[in-house]
Design a protein around this motif. Structure first.
Motif, PDB file in Angstrom:
ATOM      1  N   ASP A   2      14.430 -22.038 -44.149  1.00 37.58           N
ATOM      2  CA  ASP A   2      13.887 -20.963 -43.306  1.00 37.58           C
ATOM      3  C   ASP A   2      14.785 -20.702 -42.094  1.00 37.58           C
ATOM      4  O   ASP A   2      14.389 -20.859 -40.935  1.00 37.58           O
ATOM      5  N   ILE A   3      16.018 -20.287 -42.428  1.00 36.29           N
ATOM      6  CA  ILE A   3      17.034 -20.004 -41.409  1.00 36.29           C
ATOM      7  C   ILE A   3      17.426 -18.530 -41.514  1.00 36.29           C
ATOM      8  O   ILE A   3      17.641 -18.022 -42.619  1.00 36.29           O
ATOM      9  N   ASN A   4      17.512 -17.859 -40.378  1.00 36.52           N
ATOM     10  CA  ASN A   4      18.004 -16.482 -40.356  1.00 36.52           C
ATOM     11  C   ASN A   4      19.195 -16.410 -39.416  1.00 36.52           C
ATOM     12  O   ASN A   4      19.094 -16.791 -38.244  1.00 36.52           O
ATOM     13  N   VAL A   5      20.345 -15.959 -39.952  1.00 34.79           N
ATOM     14  CA  VAL A   5      21.589 -15.915 -39.171  1.00 34.79           C
ATOM     15  C   VAL A   5      22.111 -14.489 -39.175  1.00 34.79           C
ATOM     16  O   VAL A   5      22.356 -13.906 -40.240  1.00 34.79           O
ATOM     17  N   TRP A   6      22.299 -13.935 -37.983  1.00 40.99           N
ATOM     18  CA  TRP A   6      22.847 -12.584 -37.870  1.00 40.99           C
ATOM     19  C   TRP A   6      24.169 -12.614 -37.112  1.00 40.99           C
ATOM     20  O   TRP A   6      24.274 -13.201 -36.035  1.00 40.99           O
ATOM     21  N   ASN A   7      25.184 -12.013 -37.715  1.00 39.37           N
ATOM     22  CA  ASN A   7      26.498 -11.853 -37.101  1.00 39.37           C
ATOM     23  C   ASN A   7      27.174 -13.199 -36.821  1.00 39.37           C
ATOM     24  O   ASN A   7      27.550 -13.515 -35.695  1.00 39.37           O
ATOM     25  N   ALA A   8      27.366 -13.965 -37.876  1.00 45.05           N
ATOM     26  CA  ALA A   8      28.179 -15.181 -37.784  1.00 45.05           C
ATOM     27  C   ALA A   8      29.630 -14.837 -38.088  1.00 45.05           C
ATOM     28  O   ALA A   8      29.922 -13.879 -38.804  1.00 45.05           O
ATOM     29  N   ASP A   9      30.559 -15.631 -37.550  1.00 41.73           N
ATOM     30  CA  ASP A   9      31.987 -15.398 -37.775  1.00 41.73           C
ATOM     31  C   ASP A   9      32.299 -15.562 -39.269  1.00 41.73           C
ATOM     32  O   ASP A   9      32.108 -16.638 -39.837  1.00 41.73           O
ATOM     33  N   SER A  10      32.803 -14.507 -39.882  1.00 41.52           N
ATOM     34  CA  SER A  10      33.026 -14.500 -41.331  1.00 41.52           C
ATOM     35  C   SER A  10      34.140 -15.426 -41.773  1.00 41.52           C
ATOM     36  O   SER A  10      34.226 -15.773 -42.956  1.00 41.52           O
ATOM     37  N   ARG A  11      35.023 -15.839 -40.868  1.00 41.51           N
ATOM     38  CA  ARG A  11      36.143 -16.689 -41.271  1.00 41.51           C
ATOM     39  C   ARG A  11      35.672 -18.005 -41.874  1.00 41.51           C
ATOM     40  O   ARG A  11      36.323 -18.553 -42.755  1.00 41.51           O
TER      41      ARG A  11
END
Length: 467
Positions: A357-366
């Motif tokens: 149950d984790i929501n991640v928005w705009n993490a570094d794509s590298r």
């Protein structure tokens, strides 16, 4: 007669309560922001301790201080409008000297000493520091200064029992806002911390409850569990809950003053903002029975679980986490062999972990998310369930052909591997890993595969796209 007896009993009780409160101004404190008031505060603490305990009361005012020495059965209470101000050391006076520690080669200087602090206690029990006041570490250094008279921690506790910290605000607290080492039964409730290095370092502690805290620490970790060799023995950090907390990497001071600025993107290690929840890096001992729930990460690094010095990291449950604007891997699991422990210590383990149950928005794509052991030491028995990951994307098929270096003994951070060949999860030296209900979203096309595995056994996917 019964009424008179009851009245007398109540009156005696009130007198006792009054007698158990020690106002520091009665012991000579000036609270003018200039006079060094720590001797007066220490006299009040000594008097309370001599009487068997009590509340040492700091009424409104600014108390310039060097080291405040806690005693057992003491409640240090900071009234609304009270500020304990860490003074700059002078030529003739300053903070208590760092005590000798023959085991300091196994962890940083800051983890190896406790007395060179604004407020410290060693071998105590039944301590409370509370109230709506402020601890301002203005004169503390965030560096590992070994100069006599220099202090580098706001609150430092070693081998204490039954400790409560609640309702305080803390600003610019040096290397640590709180260093707790070998503490049993520690409660941290409703603290607001905005600091220039670590927030809470919970080292070799057990039975710890951290709840309803705000920790802004752009230049180092916000809430970090460790298991160093600072006590001269292997000791786990265990039975810990972290719940309902907010961690972030806004500019130092700007959360506490309400301006929420983002003008200083770089931490001293040039890894952008820090401000995360982490297990490790010091990990001679292990981490057992840890639960992290209902927390928010913002403008900071992602969740990191690391054991690199021989410790066993196991039985970890993490759920109900939301992350926004994450500057490296949103989830980073690393079993390494740095081995900053006594010679002959075997490699550690990492297993039995549930992250859901984790929501991640705009993490570094590298960096995608990383689960990486080392050759001969696998991460085991990890389940990821119901996770949504939002990335900008934009990397190429050529990036998907990279083979990251092993970096077995390097200090663990996601960037040590360079650009990750997966856009979702990179899994190496691992077995029995389950992905259930993982969803990926990319703003731009990304040519890398969703999952890349290397030396990985029994990887299972349920309700999860592989491509």
């Amino acid at each position: 007669m019964k009424r008179i007896y009851l009245l007398l009993s109540l009156l005696a009780g009130c007198l006792y309560m009054q007698a158990a409160i020690y106002n520091v101004k009665d012991f000579g404190a000036k609270a003018d922001g200039k006079t060094i008031d720590s001797p007066a505060i220490n006299r009040a603490i000594e008097a309370a301790a001599k009487a068997g305990g009590g509340t040492v009361y700091l009424p409104a005012g600014e108390y310039a201080c060097y080291s405040i020495r806690l005693k057992s059965n003491i409640h240090l209470y900071l009234e609304q409008g009270t500020c304990i101000l860490a003074a700059f050391p002078g030529k003739e006076e300053g903070y208590d000297s760092a005590e000798p520690n023959e085991h300091n080669k196994y962890q940083d200087f800051g983890h190896s000493h406790w007395k060179n602090s604004l407020i410290w206690g060693i071998g105590l029990e039944n301590i409370t520091i509370s109230g709506p006041g402020l601890i301002y570490g203005k004169g503390l250094t965030r560096e590992e200064s070994r100069l006599p008279g220099v202090g580098n921690k706001a609150i430092s506790l070693k081998e204490c029992r039954n400790v409560t910290l609640k309702d305080l605000s803390m600003l610019h607290c040096g290397h640590f806002a709180l260093l707790a080492t070998g503490v049993d039964h520690l409660t941290i409730l409703n603290l607001k911390v905005d600091t220039n290095r670590d927030g809470f370092d919970i080292d070799c502690c057990r039975n710890v409850r951290i709840s309803q805290c705000t920790v802004n620490s752009p230049w180092d970790d916000a809430i970090v569990l460790k298991a160093s060799y600072g006590l001269g023995r292997f000791q786990d950090t265990e039975n810990v809950t972290i719940s309902d907390c907010y961690v972030s990497g806004y500019d130092k001071g700007s959360v506490l003053d309400g301006t929420w600025q983002l003008d200083e993107p770089q931490a001293p290690d040039h890894g952008y903002r820090t401000g995360r929840i982490k297990l490790g890096t010091e990990s001679s001992g292990g981490f057992r029975n840890i639960a992290i729930t209902n927390c928010i990460f913002e403008h900071c690094r992602g969740l990191a679980l690391e054991t690199v010095d021989g410790g066993h990291l196991e039985d970890i449950v993490i759920n109900n986490i939301t992350m926004r604007n994450i500057v490296n891997a949103p989830i980073f699991l690393r079993l390494g062999t740095r081995m900053r422990s006594p010679e002959g210590t075997p490699v550690g383990t990492m297993k039995r972990i549930l992250i859901s149950d984790i929501n991640v928005w705009n993490a570094d794509s590298r960096y995608a998310s990383i689960i990486s052991g080392v050759p001969g030491a696998c991460i085991e028995d990890v389940t990821f369930r119901n996770i949504h990951l939002y990335y900008k994307g934009g990397y190429s098929e050529e990036d998907g052909k990279r083979v990251p270096p092993e970096q077995e003994k390097v200090y663990p951070e996601p960037w040590m591997f360079g650009t990750i060949p997966a856009k979702g999860f990179y899994v190496r030296h691992a077995r029995n890993i389950t992905f259930d209900g993982i969803r990926f979203h990319f703003e731009q096309p990304d040519g890398r595969p969703l999952f890349v595995t290397d030396d990985a056994e029994n990887i299972e996917y349920y309700n999860t796209p592989k491509e």
